[in-house]
Design a protein around this motif. Sequence first.
Motif, PDB file in Angstrom:
ATOM      1  N   ILE A   1       0.851  -1.187   0.000  1.00 60.88           N
ATOM      2  CA  ILE A   1       0.000   0.000   0.000  1.00 60.88           C
ATOM      3  C   ILE A   1       0.889   1.240   0.000  1.00 60.88           C
ATOM      4  O   ILE A   1       1.760   1.391   0.863  1.00 60.88           O
ATOM      5  CB  ILE A   1      -0.930   0.027   1.223  1.00 60.88           C
ATOM      6  CG1 ILE A   1      -1.767  -1.248   1.284  1.00 60.88           C
ATOM      7  CG2 ILE A   1      -1.839   1.260   1.174  1.00 60.88           C
ATOM      8  CD1 ILE A   1      -2.496  -1.434   2.594  1.00 60.88           C
TER       9      ILE A   1
ATOM     10  N   ALA B   1       1.051   5.591  -0.218  1.00 56.15           N
ATOM     11  CA  ALA B   1       0.315   6.828   0.022  1.00 56.15           C
ATOM     12  C   ALA B   1       0.814   7.903  -0.916  1.00 56.15           C
ATOM     13  O   ALA B   1       2.029   8.084  -1.065  1.00 56.15           O
ATOM     14  CB  ALA B   1       0.483   7.282   1.466  1.00 56.15           C
TER      15      ALA B   1
ATOM     16  N   ALA C   1      -7.744   4.286  -3.610  1.00 57.76           N
ATOM     17  CA  ALA C   1      -8.849   4.830  -2.820  1.00 57.76           C
ATOM     18  C   ALA C   1      -8.628   6.321  -2.636  1.00 57.76           C
ATOM     19  O   ALA C   1      -7.570   6.738  -2.139  1.00 57.76           O
ATOM     20  CB  ALA C   1      -8.940   4.141  -1.464  1.00 57.76           C
TER      21      ALA C   1
ATOM     22  N   ILE D   1      -9.043   9.413  -0.601  1.00 56.11           N
ATOM     23  CA  ILE D   1      -9.255   9.574   0.833  1.00 56.11           C
ATOM     24  C   ILE D   1      -9.970  10.898   1.080  1.00 56.11           C
ATOM     25  O   ILE D   1      -9.369  11.966   1.143  1.00 56.11           O
ATOM     26  CB  ILE D   1      -7.928   9.490   1.609  1.00 56.11           C
ATOM     27  CG1 ILE D   1      -7.169   8.223   1.205  1.00 56.11           C
ATOM     28  CG2 ILE D   1      -8.194   9.506   3.110  1.00 56.11           C
ATOM     29  CD1 ILE D   1      -7.972   6.925   1.363  1.00 56.11           C
TER      30      ILE D   1
ATOM     31  N   LEU E   1      -8.918   7.402   5.974  1.00 52.99           N
ATOM     32  CA  LEU E   1      -8.443   6.072   5.582  1.00 52.99           C
ATOM     33  C   LEU E   1      -9.376   4.961   6.041  1.00 52.99           C
ATOM     34  O   LEU E   1      -9.674   4.042   5.274  1.00 52.99           O
ATOM     35  CB  LEU E   1      -7.025   5.850   6.114  1.00 52.99           C
ATOM     36  CG  LEU E   1      -5.898   6.463   5.281  1.00 52.99           C
ATOM     37  CD1 LEU E   1      -4.625   6.580   6.110  1.00 52.99           C
ATOM     38  CD2 LEU E   1      -5.640   5.638   4.025  1.00 52.99           C
TER      39      LEU E   1
ATOM     40  N   ASN F   1     -12.484   4.820   3.658  1.00 50.25           N
ATOM     41  CA  ASN F   1     -12.350   4.775   2.207  1.00 50.25           C
ATOM     42  C   ASN F   1     -11.494   3.629   1.677  1.00 50.25           C
ATOM     43  O   ASN F   1     -11.838   3.029   0.656  1.00 50.25           O
ATOM     44  CB  ASN F   1     -11.789   6.108   1.705  1.00 50.25           C
ATOM     45  CG  ASN F   1     -12.796   7.224   1.796  1.00 50.25           C
ATOM     46  OD1 ASN F   1     -13.736   7.303   1.013  1.00 50.25           O
ATOM     47  ND2 ASN F   1     -12.630   8.103   2.787  1.00 50.25           N
ATOM     48  N   LEU F   2     -10.391   3.309   2.333  1.00 53.14           N
ATOM     49  CA  LEU F   2      -9.544   2.244   1.820  1.00 53.14           C
ATOM     50  C   LEU F   2     -10.260   0.893   1.768  1.00 53.14           C
ATOM     51  O   LEU F   2     -10.136   0.171   0.765  1.00 53.14           O
ATOM     52  CB  LEU F   2      -8.248   2.163   2.642  1.00 53.14           C
ATOM     53  CG  LEU F   2      -7.214   1.126   2.191  1.00 53.14           C
ATOM     54  CD1 LEU F   2      -6.897   1.254   0.703  1.00 53.14           C
ATOM     55  CD2 LEU F   2      -5.938   1.252   3.023  1.00 53.14           C
TER      56      LEU F   2
ATOM     57  N   ALA G   1      -5.972  -4.216   5.556  1.00 52.80           N
ATOM     58  CA  ALA G   1      -4.904  -3.282   5.221  1.00 52.80           C
ATOM     59  C   ALA G   1      -4.150  -2.940   6.507  1.00 52.80           C
ATOM     60  O   ALA G   1      -4.675  -2.253   7.376  1.00 52.80           O
ATOM     61  CB  ALA G   1      -5.482  -2.025   4.594  1.00 52.80           C
TER      62      ALA G   1
ATOM     63  N   ALA H   1      -4.655   6.397  -1.476  1.00 56.69           N
ATOM     64  CA  ALA H   1      -3.992   5.166  -1.061  1.00 56.69           C
ATOM     65  C   ALA H   1      -4.019   4.221  -2.251  1.00 56.69           C
ATOM     66  O   ALA H   1      -5.071   4.020  -2.868  1.00 56.69           O
ATOM     67  CB  ALA H   1      -4.687   4.542   0.141  1.00 56.69           C
TER      68      ALA H   1
ATOM     69  N   ILE I   1      -9.146  -2.043   8.034  1.00 57.17           N
ATOM     70  CA  ILE I   1      -7.772  -1.588   8.180  1.00 57.17           C
ATOM     71  C   ILE I   1      -7.342  -1.775   9.628  1.00 57.17           C
ATOM     72  O   ILE I   1      -8.166  -1.818  10.547  1.00 57.17           O
ATOM     73  CB  ILE I   1      -7.569  -0.123   7.747  1.00 57.17           C
ATOM     74  CG1 ILE I   1      -8.088   0.848   8.814  1.00 57.17           C
ATOM     75  CG2 ILE I   1      -8.217   0.166   6.409  1.00 57.17           C
ATOM     76  CD1 ILE I   1      -7.617   2.259   8.611  1.00 57.17           C
TER      77      ILE I   1
END
Length: 360
Positions: free
Chosen positions: A188, A190, A255, A257, A262, A265-266, A276, A313, A348
């Motif tokens: 993942i 950012a 995703a 954000i 996070l 949305n992730l 995640a 993300a 997450i």
Amino acid sequence: MTSGDHAAPPANSLSYRAAGVDIEAGDALVEAIKPLAKATTRAGVLGGLGGFGALFDLKAAGFVDPILVSTTDGVGTKLKIAIDTGIHDTVGIDLVAMCVNDLVVQGAEPLFFLDYFATGKLDPAQARAVIAGIADGCRQAGCALVGGETAEMPGMYGAGDYDLAGFSVGAAERGTLLPKDIVPGDTILALGSSGVHSNGYSLVRRIVANSGLAWTDPAPFAPDRTLGRALMAPTRIYVRALLALHRAGLLKAAAHITGGGLPGNLPRVLPDDTIAQLDPVWPVPPVFAWLARIGGVEAAEMLRVFNCGVGMAVVVSDPDAARAVLTEAGESVSVIGRIAAGSGPASIRIDLPTGWPSAA
């Protein structure tokens, strides 16, 4: 009375202008923004502003078997800061960003955009500044501003107030939509944000009110700018970078954000039975530490309300290759976690250190 005679209107005669709607001002605005829209044209656009609808030729845009993707969004109460400060040249970028960033995470290329601008009394200079920002956002995203609506509605809005809505359509070739093929072990990444973007401004405004600062005061977290200008920094548009990554065959999911941060949305782009696992190691813009400190906002609430420095993300299997593409496209990239096996709905997992976000 012959056709050449013109009788004076009765003394009590009303007009649309007397009722608060200035048709001539609206027409003048359309003429003023035509060059702005023309500057955003791209392959596939047919015609220009002024028709009853906008036309777009998908074949001329290079698509063979496309799936259409559509989005709509607004800017939220960030508009109140624009109105209070008189800073109107960036909210249009926000409006476009909130729509096109949602398109690109589905693997779609944004094609065209329409806006809705509503106000109580049309201020042509104010409206033109807003729409100039919309055109700027469209240029950044590579989509065309093909039309919109300006609504003057006396009695619906206070003096100087206005509202915005945006609508965008994109396309992806069949079989290329995202997300896809996510498995445990994927990385993942950012992509850095430009600040608060366009979410959480009801809380931002409450914190500013409690701080005792004026919009014209230097921003404590960015002393070279006023507080108003710093908080009006527009949402970053990630379209060109993510399309480059997708076309290189390196993007599995992304995703945007926004509201929900996070945690909200992730998981939307992850398959069930995955987790995640995130490390809070990405750079956090100073505005978030200031908001947390002045507002006394707990870390978990910060993460749930704001992007906290992560505008996008991204899930990939080859982080080195992906990072090279994204960096070349001008993005700030951090490795922030990996996909792990789980059970049940996607989620997450993140452990925030004491003092975060200022400690990040």
